[in-house]
Write an enzyme that holds these catalytic residues in place. Structure first.
Site, PDB file in Angstrom:
ATOM      1  N   GLU A  38       0.842  -1.201   0.000  1.00  0.00           N
ATOM      2  CA  GLU A  38       0.000   0.000   0.000  1.00  0.00           C
ATOM      3  C   GLU A  38       0.878   1.251   0.000  1.00  0.00           C
ATOM      4  O   GLU A  38       2.004   1.219   0.492  1.00  0.00           O
ATOM      5  CB  GLU A  38      -0.922  -0.014   1.225  1.00  0.00           C
ATOM      6  CG  GLU A  38      -1.963  -1.108   1.102  1.00  0.00           C
ATOM      7  CD  GLU A  38      -2.968  -1.129   2.248  1.00  0.00           C
ATOM      8  OE1 GLU A  38      -2.886  -0.283   3.153  1.00  0.00           O
ATOM      9  OE2 GLU A  38      -3.838  -2.024   2.229  1.00  0.00           O
ATOM     10  N   ASP A 168      -0.171   6.058 -39.152  1.00  0.00           N
ATOM     11  CA  ASP A 168      -1.580   5.757 -39.411  1.00  0.00           C
ATOM     12  C   ASP A 168      -2.356   7.067 -39.396  1.00  0.00           C
ATOM     13  O   ASP A 168      -1.801   8.126 -39.077  1.00  0.00           O
ATOM     14  CB  ASP A 168      -2.154   4.769 -38.367  1.00  0.00           C
ATOM     15  CG  ASP A 168      -1.870   5.218 -36.945  1.00  0.00           C
ATOM     16  OD1 ASP A 168      -1.935   6.448 -36.683  1.00  0.00           O
ATOM     17  OD2 ASP A 168      -1.571   4.370 -36.088  1.00  0.00           O
ATOM     18  N   LYS A 191      -1.464   0.963 -43.750  1.00  0.00           N
ATOM     19  CA  LYS A 191      -1.251  -0.300 -43.042  1.00  0.00           C
ATOM     20  C   LYS A 191      -1.988  -1.373 -43.834  1.00  0.00           C
ATOM     21  O   LYS A 191      -3.201  -1.261 -44.031  1.00  0.00           O
ATOM     22  CB  LYS A 191      -1.868  -0.174 -41.648  1.00  0.00           C
ATOM     23  CG  LYS A 191      -1.078  -0.866 -40.559  1.00  0.00           C
ATOM     24  CD  LYS A 191      -1.811  -0.768 -39.248  1.00  0.00           C
ATOM     25  CE  LYS A 191      -1.080   0.077 -38.242  1.00  0.00           C
ATOM     26  NZ  LYS A 191      -1.726   0.123 -36.935  1.00  0.00           N
ATOM     27  N   THR A 224       6.561  -0.691 -27.491  1.00  0.00           N
ATOM     28  CA  THR A 224       7.491  -1.802 -27.787  1.00  0.00           C
ATOM     29  C   THR A 224       8.408  -1.445 -28.952  1.00  0.00           C
ATOM     30  O   THR A 224       9.339  -2.185 -29.247  1.00  0.00           O
ATOM     31  CB  THR A 224       6.711  -3.062 -28.176  1.00  0.00           C
ATOM     32  OG1 THR A 224       6.025  -2.808 -29.420  1.00  0.00           O
ATOM     33  CG2 THR A 224       5.704  -3.454 -27.118  1.00  0.00           C
ATOM     34  N   GLY A 225       8.113  -0.371 -29.643  1.00  0.00           N
ATOM     35  CA  GLY A 225       8.929   0.047 -30.790  1.00  0.00           C
ATOM     36  C   GLY A 225       8.542  -0.636 -32.092  1.00  0.00           C
ATOM     37  O   GLY A 225       9.067  -0.299 -33.156  1.00  0.00           O
ATOM     38  N   GLY A 226       7.612  -1.598 -32.024  1.00  0.00           N
ATOM     39  CA  GLY A 226       7.246  -2.383 -33.210  1.00  0.00           C
ATOM     40  C   GLY A 226       6.754  -1.519 -34.375  1.00  0.00           C
ATOM     41  O   GLY A 226       7.187  -1.706 -35.511  1.00  0.00           O
TER      42      GLY A 226
END
Ligand code: R5P
Length: 302
Positions: A38, A168, A191, A224-226
């Site tokens: 906690e 995107d 994409k 994650t850098g993907g």
């Protein structure tokens, strides 16, 4: 009415920096974790006498503990009678789960923002939230600071007549802002998902040559850098000369750094919205956040 800054444990060094830029008194909350996990928070008494308190706390890592510290601090200040409590949260965690993608999923950003509202937070300032529209869940004064002009200035000296690409449609505003600052073009990359294998690949708009061109990928988060690594590999395979990345938040989770390096990216520029990782060699540049946000936060404290 006096105004003060209050740093919580994950203030990313901004409390002290902003305190001296804005010439405002800066305090630090004392926090600890009990053996059972906690958390505990105590705020110096002088803070309760201020009319306005601006809390500074980023929510990564770790998201849950840092969110709880923020909730505890706001609730405490409001209970002590502080009239106006605002929070500068450079990285707002849980922002990517902004709708029910699959039936029955919790809309995490809505819950987080409703919690902040319910403890009495009067205003929220954040940096490049995944979708600005999510701020409606807070239901009070909220401001999203977009700082791609600052990132563009950092990368400017390293590129010649670059092309900015958005991974995107969601990142198009970010790419547009970067390109506008650099006076160059921007495009949204497509994409494409292979219906048989499910594999995702990225494609430039047809007929757009990148051979010998410097390309800048602009996005909000590198986790994650993907995403950016895949695009960089594709751009390099199409003959791009140099590939840079500008992003608001660099989480660099797990093997992200080696993934980014091996994709052919030349350098990554991120704002210092979360604590920097020890990386060295200049591959990642952390861009100062205190100076660009100081003007806006000064208004908040007025
Ligand atoms: C996606 O919508 C976001 O804008 C980022 O592109 C994404 O969160 C990056 O994640 P990762 O680095 O894990 O690919």
């Amino acid at each position: 009415m006096t105004s003060v800054l209050l740093s919580l444990p994950n203030d990313v060094g901004l409390g002290e920096a902003l305190g001296s830029i804005l010439r405002v008194q800066h305090f630090r909350a004392y926090t600890k974790k009990f053996p059972d996990g906690e958390v505990y928070l105590r705020v110096p008494e002088e803070v309760f006498n201020a009319g306005k308190v601006l809390i500074i706390q980023s929510l990564y890592p770790d998201q849950n503990t840092n969110l709880l510290f923020l909730l505890l601090a706001v609730d405490l200040l409001k209970s002590k009678g502080v009239k106006y409590v605002s929070a500068f949260v450079p990285y707002l965690a849980y922002a990517r789960q902004d709708r029910e993608f699959l039936m029955g999923e919790a809309v995490s950003v809505r819950t987080v923002l409703r919690l902040l509202n319910s403890v009495g937070l009067d205003a929220l300032i954040t940096v490049d939230i995944h979708k600005e529209d999510s701020l409606k869940f807070f239901g009070k004064k909220a401001r999203n600071l977009i700082l791609f002009d600052v990132l563009a200035s950092a990368v400017r000296g390293q590129v010649e007549e670059p092309l900015v690409v958005a991974p995107d449609i969601g990142a198009s505003r970010r790419a547009e802002a970067t390109a506008k600052s650099l006076g160059c073009r921007h495009v949204i990359i497509r994409k494409v998902r292979d219906r048989v294998t499910g594999e995702v690949r990225h494609e430039l708009p047809e007929g757009l040559p990148v051979e010998g061109v410097d390309v800048i990928i602009a996005d909000d988060i590198i986790s994650t850098g993907g995403t950016v690594a895949n695009i960089a590999t594709y751009l390099k395979s199409r003959g791009a000369r140099k590939v840079f990345v500008v992003a608001s938040h660099g989480l660099f989770v797990g093997e992200a750094l080696s993934k980014l390096r091996s994709s052919g990216i030349d350098k990554v520029f991120v704002l210092r919205t979360v604590p920097p990782r020890a990386i060295g060699e200049g591959f990642i540049e952390y861009v100062d956040l205190a100076t660009p946000v100081a003007g806006y936060l000064a208004n908040e404290l007025r």
